[in-house]
Design an enzyme around this catalytic site. Structure first.
Site, PDB file in Angstrom:
ATOM      1  N   GLY A   1     -11.583  72.352 -20.021  1.00  0.00           N
ATOM      2  CA  GLY A   1     -10.601  71.274 -20.010  1.00  0.00           C
ATOM      3  C   GLY A   1     -11.315  69.945 -19.845  1.00  0.00           C
ATOM      4  O   GLY A   1     -12.502  69.910 -19.493  1.00  0.00           O
TER       5      GLY A   1
ATOM      6  N   GLN B   1     -12.400  61.137 -17.394  1.00  0.00           N
ATOM      7  CA  GLN B   1     -13.785  61.619 -17.433  1.00  0.00           C
ATOM      8  C   GLN B   1     -14.603  60.981 -18.547  1.00  0.00           C
ATOM      9  O   GLN B   1     -15.836  61.050 -18.528  1.00  0.00           O
ATOM     10  CB  GLN B   1     -13.817  63.149 -17.589  1.00  0.00           C
ATOM     11  CG  GLN B   1     -13.300  63.885 -16.355  1.00  0.00           C
ATOM     12  CD  GLN B   1     -13.368  65.386 -16.555  1.00  0.00           C
ATOM     13  OE1 GLN B   1     -12.468  65.976 -17.128  1.00  0.00           O
ATOM     14  NE2 GLN B   1     -14.449  65.999 -16.097  1.00  0.00           N
TER      15      GLN B   1
ATOM     16  N   CYS C   1     -16.964  71.566 -12.905  1.00  0.00           N
ATOM     17  CA  CYS C   1     -16.415  70.365 -13.519  1.00  0.00           C
ATOM     18  C   CYS C   1     -17.529  69.673 -14.300  1.00  0.00           C
ATOM     19  O   CYS C   1     -18.649  69.558 -13.793  1.00  0.00           O
ATOM     20  CB  CYS C   1     -15.868  69.428 -12.440  1.00  0.00           C
ATOM     21  SG  CYS C   1     -15.139  67.918 -13.088  1.00  0.00           S
ATOM     22  N   LEU C   2     -17.207  69.229 -15.490  1.00  0.00           N
ATOM     23  CA  LEU C   2     -18.212  68.531 -16.304  1.00  0.00           C
ATOM     24  C   LEU C   2     -18.689  67.244 -15.634  1.00  0.00           C
ATOM     25  O   LEU C   2     -19.763  66.752 -15.945  1.00  0.00           O
ATOM     26  CB  LEU C   2     -17.656  68.237 -17.692  1.00  0.00           C
ATOM     27  CG  LEU C   2     -17.371  69.468 -18.560  1.00  0.00           C
ATOM     28  CD1 LEU C   2     -16.641  69.052 -19.815  1.00  0.00           C
ATOM     29  CD2 LEU C   2     -18.650  70.203 -18.910  1.00  0.00           C
TER      30      LEU C   2
ATOM     31  N   HIS D   1      -6.507  71.491 -11.913  1.00  0.00           N
ATOM     32  CA  HIS D   1      -7.817  70.817 -11.907  1.00  0.00           C
ATOM     33  C   HIS D   1      -7.790  69.582 -12.800  1.00  0.00           C
ATOM     34  O   HIS D   1      -8.203  68.488 -12.380  1.00  0.00           O
ATOM     35  CB  HIS D   1      -8.893  71.805 -12.367  1.00  0.00           C
ATOM     36  CG  HIS D   1     -10.266  71.207 -12.472  1.00  0.00           C
ATOM     37  ND1 HIS D   1     -11.316  71.625 -11.699  1.00  0.00           N
ATOM     38  CD2 HIS D   1     -10.764  70.223 -13.280  1.00  0.00           C
ATOM     39  CE1 HIS D   1     -12.393  70.901 -12.001  1.00  0.00           C
ATOM     40  NE2 HIS D   1     -12.089  70.058 -12.966  1.00  0.00           N
ATOM     41  N   GLU D   2      -7.285  69.749 -14.031  1.00  0.00           N
ATOM     42  CA  GLU D   2      -7.292  68.618 -14.974  1.00  0.00           C
ATOM     43  C   GLU D   2      -6.357  67.501 -14.521  1.00  0.00           C
ATOM     44  O   GLU D   2      -6.702  66.316 -14.620  1.00  0.00           O
ATOM     45  CB  GLU D   2      -6.933  69.090 -16.382  1.00  0.00           C
ATOM     46  CG  GLU D   2      -7.919  70.079 -16.989  1.00  0.00           C
ATOM     47  CD  GLU D   2      -9.368  69.651 -16.889  1.00  0.00           C
ATOM     48  OE1 GLU D   2      -9.645  68.438 -16.920  1.00  0.00           O
ATOM     49  OE2 GLU D   2     -10.233  70.538 -16.749  1.00  0.00           O
TER      50      GLU D   2
ATOM     51  N   HIS E   1      -7.624  65.068 -11.981  1.00  0.00           N
ATOM     52  CA  HIS E   1      -8.456  63.968 -12.491  1.00  0.00           C
ATOM     53  C   HIS E   1      -7.628  62.705 -12.732  1.00  0.00           C
ATOM     54  O   HIS E   1      -8.142  61.587 -12.653  1.00  0.00           O
ATOM     55  CB  HIS E   1      -9.132  64.372 -13.801  1.00  0.00           C
ATOM     56  CG  HIS E   1     -10.364  65.204 -13.637  1.00  0.00           C
ATOM     57  ND1 HIS E   1     -11.498  64.746 -13.022  1.00  0.00           N
ATOM     58  CD2 HIS E   1     -10.638  66.478 -14.020  1.00  0.00           C
ATOM     59  CE1 HIS E   1     -12.430  65.697 -13.034  1.00  0.00           C
ATOM     60  NE2 HIS E   1     -11.931  66.767 -13.635  1.00  0.00           N
TER      61      HIS E   1
HETATM   62 NI    NI Z   1     -13.091  68.524 -13.994  1.00  0.00          NI
END
Ligand code: NI
Length: 180
Positions: free
Chosen positions: A47, A52, A101-102, A143-144, A147
């Protein structure tokens, strides 16, 4: 369109409460969604959220419609673009699961999330999305959407003995794949 640079934890832009999208089906919104898709695919993420890549809007994408090498046991989630999402937990039950997480590369942590929830939002053309989900799908959405409120998963960790480097915690995991 283009693969964008993913911001890493410590960048203040990841801590903002993002702004709602007020116009759908515009060239700018389509371009943003394509950038998110290209960037997520390149990073092999599960995701990605607009903040981000430095865009201050309430847009997330998740799912790929196929097995993610980072989560080979996880159920397949259809590719979804979710705009201005609203989450409504179902019941009180929480479940702990490993997340990466990226924006927090190389690490994993055990994070408690609502087991089940209903989520609503809009796709890029402004069509309503209304789903009730549980388990991994519910975890990815939480999670997304975190953000969009400036929350990164380490802020949700309760037990810091369950937080560490992916290569140490999961030595068998595909080294080519990155975090989500
Ligand atoms: Ni993330």
């Amino acid at each position: 369109m283009a693969i964008q640079t993913i911001l890493k934890m410590g960048d203040a832009r990841l801590l903002r409460v993002a702004q709602p999208v007020d116009e759908f089906d515009t060239p700018e919104l389509h371009a943003l969604v394509q950038d998110l898709l290209d960037t997520m695919q390149d990073a092999k993420g599960a995701g990605l959220a607009a903040p981000q890549i430095g865009v201050d809007l309430r847009v997330v994408i998740f799912g790929s419609g196929q097995v993610n090498p980072r989560y080979p046991e996880a159920p397949v989630i259809a590719q979804t673009v979710l705009i201005n999402p609203e989450l409504e937990p179902i019941g009180q039950e929480m479940a702990s699961g490993w997340e990466g997480c990226l924006s927090v590369p190389g690490l994993r942590g055990l994070v408690p999330r609502h087991l089940a929830l209903r989520y609503r939002g809009w796709d890029v053309k402004g069509a309503l999305i209304d789903r009730t989900v549980e388990g991994f799908h519910a975890r990815v959405v939480q999670h997304e959407c975190d953000h969009l409120d400036g929350v990164l998963y380490p802020m949700r960790i309760k037990d810091f003995t369950q937080f560490g480097y992916t290569e140490v915690l999961f030595p068998g995991l595909d080294a080519q794949a990155k975090d989500d």
